[in-house]
Structure formats: structure tokens, C-alpha cells
Design a protein around this motif. Structure first.
Motif, PDB file in Angstrom:
ATOM      1  N   TYR A  35      30.797  11.774 -28.058  1.00  0.00           N
ATOM      2  CA  TYR A  35      30.552  12.443 -26.777  1.00  0.00           C
ATOM      3  C   TYR A  35      31.186  13.819 -26.672  1.00  0.00           C
ATOM      4  N   SER A  38      34.234  16.770 -23.954  1.00  0.00           N
ATOM      5  CA  SER A  38      34.088  16.372 -22.552  1.00  0.00           C
ATOM      6  C   SER A  38      34.460  14.911 -22.298  1.00  0.00           C
ATOM      7  N   ILE A  92      31.291  23.535 -16.980  1.00  0.00           N
ATOM      8  CA  ILE A  92      31.378  22.376 -17.870  1.00  0.00           C
ATOM      9  C   ILE A  92      32.449  21.407 -17.382  1.00  0.00           C
ATOM     10  N   THR A  95      31.308  19.348 -14.159  1.00  0.00           N
ATOM     11  CA  THR A  95      30.092  18.522 -14.181  1.00  0.00           C
ATOM     12  C   THR A  95      30.305  17.313 -15.103  1.00  0.00           C
ATOM     13  N   TYR A  97      29.663  14.317 -17.127  1.00  0.00           N
ATOM     14  CA  TYR A  97      28.358  13.840 -17.588  1.00  0.00           C
ATOM     15  C   TYR A  97      28.119  12.365 -17.301  1.00  0.00           C
ATOM     16  N   THR A  98      29.177  11.646 -16.928  1.00  0.00           N
ATOM     17  CA  THR A  98      29.029  10.206 -16.681  1.00  0.00           C
ATOM     18  C   THR A  98      28.627   9.881 -15.242  1.00  0.00           C
ATOM     19  N   THR A 101      22.400  11.284 -13.892  1.00  0.00           N
ATOM     20  CA  THR A 101      21.514  12.034 -14.784  1.00  0.00           C
ATOM     21  C   THR A 101      21.564  13.526 -14.521  1.00  0.00           C
ATOM     22  N   PHE A 103      24.080  15.376 -13.326  1.00  0.00           N
ATOM     23  CA  PHE A 103      25.320  15.941 -13.861  1.00  0.00           C
ATOM     24  C   PHE A 103      25.281  15.967 -15.390  1.00  0.00           C
ATOM     25  N   ASN A 104      24.688  14.960 -15.994  1.00  0.00           N
ATOM     26  CA  ASN A 104      24.599  14.917 -17.443  1.00  0.00           C
ATOM     27  C   ASN A 104      23.780  16.099 -17.975  1.00  0.00           C
ATOM     28  N   TRP A 105      22.594  16.326 -17.363  1.00  0.00           N
ATOM     29  CA  TRP A 105      21.751  17.434 -17.802  1.00  0.00           C
ATOM     30  C   TRP A 105      22.384  18.790 -17.480  1.00  0.00           C
ATOM     31  N   HIS A 107      25.571  19.399 -17.327  1.00  0.00           N
ATOM     32  CA  HIS A 107      26.676  19.538 -18.275  1.00  0.00           C
ATOM     33  C   HIS A 107      26.158  20.014 -19.632  1.00  0.00           C
ATOM     34  N   MET A 108      25.106  19.389 -20.126  1.00  0.00           N
ATOM     35  CA  MET A 108      24.554  19.772 -21.432  1.00  0.00           C
ATOM     36  C   MET A 108      23.953  21.178 -21.397  1.00  0.00           C
TER      37      MET A 108
END
Length: 219
Positions: A35, A38, A92, A95, A97-98, A101, A103-105, A107-108
Motif C-alpha cells: 500500500y 500512505s 495526499i 485523503t 485511502y481507506t 472510494t 478518498f481512495n481515487w 489519494h491516487m
């Protein structure tokens, strides 16, 4: 200005890498290879050291960017880039990521944007302003780290995300500090004089009334 900028960047990236080292000692886990960095930001026992490292790095990178001259290249572009890098790093960190969805997108996307800007700045500096072997070597280091990170994203087959991220950031930090040192050494005399004058003016204490009275000639 040159020494101040380089020392600030050394502290910035030293804080970031130092925080990662502390978290690695506190909680050695293979999940960071899956992961990435992060992973330490979404767990309470490792959040605070890494968050502090992020904040120090963000603050100093933006600070150095704002100190650069704004009226000529390459400093005008570097000034904007430093601020953008600091903002993206903050995004970063903010946000997790866990959470869901979105926040995950987010973050990426922020992470990808950070890598693209850093690599673009590295190539631009090296191809136009500081054409030396060490810079080209650090660009190769960044590409190696970026490829490792890219192929370590979910479902891409290898689990070397954190090593890839660290390799990339190390290459960028070395290139940035070396290039800025060279560029600020070649800064026009007028800019250096203005900076020295500004710093000296800020450091000089204002005389108090008794000192002014003592300096007045007696009649």
C-alpha cells in the motif's frame, strides 16, 4: 540565500525520510510494500511521526519556493512548482485511502500528479539549465522508482510500492538540491545584493529613544 535554501531542503527531506525510518522501526510490516508510504498515515500508531515529517517537508519546500526570485527563469517556474509540490503533499496526507472510494481515487490522483510534476521539473531543469551527469543519473533513479511504484499498484503483480516511492523521492531530492545550489550560485549579483540587503534590514534592531538621545550632539 543559497545556503539557507539548501539547508532548508536538507531538513525537509531529512524529516520525511527520518519519519519513515521511525515508523519502519515502530511497525515493520510488509503491508507498506503493498500500500505504500500512505499505509503509515491510516494507522494511529504510525500516523503522528509521518504526519510531522510531512508537515515539516511541506512547510520548508513551500518556504524555499517563496524565497526564490519571481521575475526570471528558471526561478519563476521553480517557485510555482515548489508550492504545487507542497500543496499536493498536503492533499495526499489529508485523503486517507481507506475511508471510501472517493478518498481512495483522490489519494491516487494526487500521488500520480505529484510524481508527474516532480519528474517534469527534474527533466526541465536538467535539459535546459543544469546539464550535468548527476542530474541525468537522478532522473534514471526516479524512473526506476516510478516504474516499481507503478507496477506495485493494486492488481499489477509486484509488491514494491514503498521502495519505489522512496527511491523516486530520493532521486528527486538529490537532483533538486544539487540543481538549486548551482542555480543560486549563478544568481545575478543584483538579486544576491537585494536578498542580503533585505535579510540585513530584518536583522538590524531599531534604536530606542535613549540611544537616539545619546547620539544627538550637545548644543
Amino acid at each position: 540565500m543559497r545556503e539557507h535554501a539548501i539547508k532548508a531542503l536538507m531538513v525537509a527531506y531529512g524529516a520525511l525520510f527520518g519519519a519513515l525510518l521511525i515508523d519502519g522501526i515502530v511497525w515493520p510490516t510488509n503491508n507498506v510494500n503493498i500500500y505504500g508510504i500512505s499505509y503509515y498515515l491510516v494507522h494511529i500508531r504510525t500516523f503522528f511521526p509521518l504526519a510531522l515529517g510531512f508537515l515539516i517537508c511541506i512547510g520548508l519546500v513551500i518556504h524555499v519556493g517563496r524565497q526564490l526570485p519571481s521575475d526570471e527563469q528558471p526561478f519563476r517556474t521553480l517557485r510555482t512548482s515548489f508550492i504545487a509540490i507542497g500543496v499536493l503533499m498536503a492533499g495526499i496526507m489529508l485523503t486517507p485511502y481507506t475511508w471510501n472510494t472517493f478518498f481512495n481515487w483522490a489519494h491516487m490522483t494526487l500521488g500520480a500528479a505529484l510524481f508527474v510534476i516532480q519528474l517534469a521539473v527534474s527533466i526541465w531543469i536538467t535539459s535546459r539549465w543544469v546539464r550535468v551527469g548527476i542530474n541525468w543519473s537522478m532522473i534514471i533513479v526516479q524512473l526506476v522508482g516510478g516504474i516499481l511504484a507503478m507496477f506495485s499498484l493494486p492488481d499489477n503483480g509486484i509488491n514494491l510500492l514503498m521502495p519505489g516511492e522512496i527511491i523516486f523521492q530520493f532521486g528527486f531530492a538529490i537532483l533538486l538540491m544539487y540543481s538549486l545550489s548551482r542555480l543560486l550560485t549563478n544568481l545575478p549579483i543584483g538579486h544576491r545584493a537585494a536578498n542580503i540587503s533585505s535579510e540585513t534590514t530584518q536583522e538590524l534592531p531599531s534604536p530606542n529613544r535613549s540611544q537616539l538621545h545619546e547620539r544627538q550632539p550637545s548644543s
